[in-house]
Scaffold this active site. Structure first.
Site, PDB file in Angstrom:
ATOM      1  N   SER A 107     -24.070  -5.144  -4.166  1.00 17.58           N
ATOM      2  CA  SER A 107     -24.471  -4.933  -5.562  1.00 17.58           C
ATOM      3  C   SER A 107     -25.994  -4.919  -5.618  1.00 17.58           C
ATOM      4  O   SER A 107     -26.659  -5.458  -4.714  1.00 17.58           O
ATOM      5  CB  SER A 107     -23.946  -6.102  -6.407  1.00 17.58           C
ATOM      6  OG  SER A 107     -24.504  -6.069  -7.710  1.00 17.58           O
ATOM      7  N   TYR A 163     -22.558 -15.220  -7.996  1.00 12.35           N
ATOM      8  CA  TYR A 163     -22.265 -13.801  -7.727  1.00 12.35           C
ATOM      9  C   TYR A 163     -23.405 -13.178  -6.911  1.00 12.35           C
ATOM     10  O   TYR A 163     -23.177 -12.522  -5.900  1.00 12.35           O
ATOM     11  CB  TYR A 163     -22.073 -13.061  -9.050  1.00 12.35           C
ATOM     12  CG  TYR A 163     -21.762 -11.590  -8.885  1.00 12.35           C
ATOM     13  CD1 TYR A 163     -20.479 -11.168  -8.535  1.00 12.35           C
ATOM     14  CD2 TYR A 163     -22.743 -10.616  -9.089  1.00 12.35           C
ATOM     15  CE1 TYR A 163     -20.187  -9.815  -8.387  1.00 12.35           C
ATOM     16  CE2 TYR A 163     -22.452  -9.259  -8.940  1.00 12.35           C
ATOM     17  CZ  TYR A 163     -21.178  -8.864  -8.592  1.00 12.35           C
ATOM     18  OH  TYR A 163     -20.891  -7.520  -8.443  1.00 12.35           O
TER      19      TYR A 163
HETATM   20  N1  LIG Z   1     -18.992  -3.084 -12.271  1.00  7.53           N
HETATM   21  C1  LIG Z   1     -20.220  -3.311 -11.858  1.00  7.53           C
HETATM   22  O1  LIG Z   1     -21.161  -3.243 -12.640  1.00  7.53           O
HETATM   23  C2  LIG Z   1     -20.498  -3.622 -10.415  1.00  7.53           C
HETATM   24  C3  LIG Z   1     -21.821  -3.556  -9.976  1.00  7.53           C
HETATM   25  C4  LIG Z   1     -22.107  -3.836  -8.644  1.00  7.53           C
HETATM   26  C5  LIG Z   1     -21.090  -4.182  -7.783  1.00  7.53           C
HETATM   27  N2  LIG Z   1     -19.812  -4.253  -8.240  1.00  7.53           N
HETATM   28  C6  LIG Z   1     -18.768  -4.617  -7.277  1.00  7.53           C
HETATM   29  O2  LIG Z   1     -17.843  -3.558  -7.174  1.00  7.53           O
HETATM   30  C7  LIG Z   1     -16.594  -4.066  -6.729  1.00  7.53           C
HETATM   31  C8  LIG Z   1     -15.502  -3.505  -7.601  1.00  7.53           C
HETATM   32  O3  LIG Z   1     -15.696  -3.984  -8.923  1.00  7.53           O
HETATM   33  P1  LIG Z   1     -15.295  -3.174 -10.222  1.00  7.53           P
HETATM   34  O4  LIG Z   1     -16.525  -2.994 -11.019  1.00  7.53           O
HETATM   35  O5  LIG Z   1     -14.465  -2.003  -9.870  1.00  7.53           O
HETATM   36  O6  LIG Z   1     -14.468  -4.308 -10.953  1.00  7.53           O
HETATM   37  P2  LIG Z   1     -12.949  -4.402 -11.401  1.00  7.53           P
HETATM   38  O7  LIG Z   1     -12.797  -5.752 -11.976  1.00  7.53           O
HETATM   39  O8  LIG Z   1     -12.594  -3.206 -12.219  1.00  7.53           O
HETATM   40  O9  LIG Z   1     -12.161  -4.285 -10.012  1.00  7.53           O
HETATM   41  C9  LIG Z   1     -12.076  -5.326  -9.070  1.00  7.53           C
HETATM   42  C10 LIG Z   1     -10.687  -5.266  -8.459  1.00  7.53           C
HETATM   43  O10 LIG Z   1     -10.625  -6.236  -7.402  1.00  7.53           O
HETATM   44  C11 LIG Z   1      -9.380  -6.875  -7.471  1.00  7.53           C
HETATM   45  N3  LIG Z   1      -9.444  -8.196  -6.866  1.00  7.53           N
HETATM   46  C12 LIG Z   1     -10.167  -9.266  -7.300  1.00  7.53           C
HETATM   47  N4  LIG Z   1      -9.947 -10.317  -6.503  1.00  7.53           N
HETATM   48  C13 LIG Z   1      -9.057  -9.899  -5.555  1.00  7.53           C
HETATM   49  C14 LIG Z   1      -8.423 -10.545  -4.457  1.00  7.53           C
HETATM   50  N5  LIG Z   1      -8.647 -11.834  -4.165  1.00  7.53           N
HETATM   51  N6  LIG Z   1      -7.583  -9.817  -3.684  1.00  7.53           N
HETATM   52  C15 LIG Z   1      -7.336  -8.515  -3.967  1.00  7.53           C
HETATM   53  N7  LIG Z   1      -7.887  -7.865  -4.999  1.00  7.53           N
HETATM   54  C16 LIG Z   1      -8.739  -8.552  -5.782  1.00  7.53           C
HETATM   55  C17 LIG Z   1      -9.067  -6.966  -8.965  1.00  7.53           C
HETATM   56  O11 LIG Z   1      -7.683  -7.156  -9.188  1.00  7.53           O
HETATM   57  C18 LIG Z   1      -9.603  -5.635  -9.472  1.00  7.53           C
HETATM   58  O12 LIG Z   1      -8.593  -4.648  -9.505  1.00  7.53           O
HETATM   59  C19 LIG Z   1     -16.720  -5.586  -6.753  1.00  7.53           C
HETATM   60  O13 LIG Z   1     -16.968  -6.067  -5.449  1.00  7.53           O
HETATM   61  C20 LIG Z   1     -17.935  -5.813  -7.630  1.00  7.53           C
HETATM   62  O14 LIG Z   1     -18.579  -7.028  -7.351  1.00  7.53           O
HETATM   63  C21 LIG Z   1     -19.488  -3.958  -9.528  1.00  7.53           C
END
Ligand SMILES: NC(=O)c1ccc[n+]([C@@H]2O[C@H](COP(=O)([O-])OP(=O)(O)OC[C@H]3O[C@@H](n4cnc5c(N)ncnc54)[C@H](O)[C@@H]3O)[C@@H](O)[C@H]2O)c1
Length: 261
Positions: A143, A156
């Site tokens: 991230s 985080y």
């Molecule tokens: N959305 C943002 O702004 C952003 C920015 C930077 C990084 N990220 C990263 O991107 C990645 C995806 O996030 P997103 O934005 O799509 O969020 P999201 O919440 O839409 O998706 C995350 C998914 O991970 C799954 N998950 C969580 N814990 C789990 C576990 N223990 N085992 C299996 N599955 C699990 C959840 O069920 C969910 O479907 C994450 O690592 C997040 O930290 C997101």
């Protein structure tokens, strides 16, 4: 585009915003996708979207922070598709929001289990499987929070700094096997996770509304908006493909210029 024809890609967090967009992208480019998420309903939705579009996808409901379950989803991938070429270690959680003294120990531990340990476990158990195919690629989701200060998100931010560090070490360790390892560093992406952050920020009184949170972030971002999940998926698909063949150990930022502002 047929960049992934004959390739097998594992996507974790495939029920979420970035994971679903990436599963769709890999499948649309001809790949066979093993989709992993611990939320059955969200996972099923991804499977349906990809299958309805004619894509090849198989789902496994697993907790990515559990060693046995990681081994299980990789074994399932080998049994269904014959191997693994690309692993997208993407599942993650945001944990608690607030000043560091309000972050409780259980949340801190869970953040490191889901965001850090899962990435190590995925790389650890996928390494020999990808090597057996003669090499491939791993992309870890870090991230922008893994590269800078993240007030109110200490756990985080720390977990994502760890992903950046692990990526660099794994890239050097796995290069001789033809396995490239990179991480992506998105800024704010319109997904469920960011809605959670917006809502918690409102409840903590940090902003008056979710719209205000989005406006403040967009104002500070040179390209003036959130990143779309499909834009992240396009970057991931590039890094995992042969077109990214000389990129390893890299942290690819996709944030509309936020970190430069
Ligand atoms: N959305 C943002 O702004 C952003 C920015 C930077 C990084 N990220 C990263 O991107 C990645 C995806 O996030 P997103 O934005 O799509 O969020 P999201 O919440 O839409 O998706 C995350 C998914 O991970 C799954 N998950 C969580 N814990 C789990 C576990 N223990 N085992 C299996 N599955 C699990 C959840 O069920 C969910 O479907 C994450 O690592 C997040 O930290 C997101």
């Amino acid at each position: 585009m047929d960049r992934y024809k004959g390739k097998v890609i594992v996507v974790t967090g495939a029920g979420g915003g970035i994971g679903r967009a990436s599963a769709i992208r890999f499948a649309s480019e001809g790949g066979s996708v093993l989709a992993v998420d611990f939320q059955g309903e969200a996972l099923s939705k991804t499977l349906k979207i990809v299958r309805d579009a004619g894509g090849d996808i198989h789902g496994v409901q697993s907790d990515v922070g559990d060693a046995e379950q990681v081994q299980h989803y990789l074994e399932e991938c080998v049994s269904v598709f014959g191997g693994v070429d690309v692993l997208f270690n993407n599942a993650g959680i945001v944990g608690g929001i607030g000043p560091l003294e309000l972050l409780d120990e259980a949340t801190f531990d869970e953040l490191f289990r889901v965001n850090v340990k899962s990435v190590w476990l995925g790389m650890r158990f996928a390494k020999p499987i990808i090597a057996e195919r003669g090499g491939g690629a791993i992309i870890n989701t870090a991230s922008a929070a893994g590269l800078t200060a993240t007030p109110t998100l200490m756990g985080y931010g720390a977990s994502k700094h760890a992903v950046v560090g692990m990526t660099k070490t794994a890239a050097v360790e796995m290069a001789s096997m033809g396995i490239r390892v990179n991480c992506i560093c998105p800024g704010i992406v319109s997904t469920q996770m960011i809605q959670t952050i917006e809502n918690k920020s409102v409840s903590l009184g940090l902003v008056s509304s979710a719209d205000q949170y989005q406006q403040a972030y967009s104002d500070r971002t040179p390209l003036k908006r959130y990143v779309e999940a499909s834009e992240v998926a396009a970057l991931v698909a590039f890094l995992g493909s042969d077109e990214g063949g000389m990129i390893t150990g890299e942290t690819s930022v996709i944030d509309g210029g936020f970190l430069q502002s």
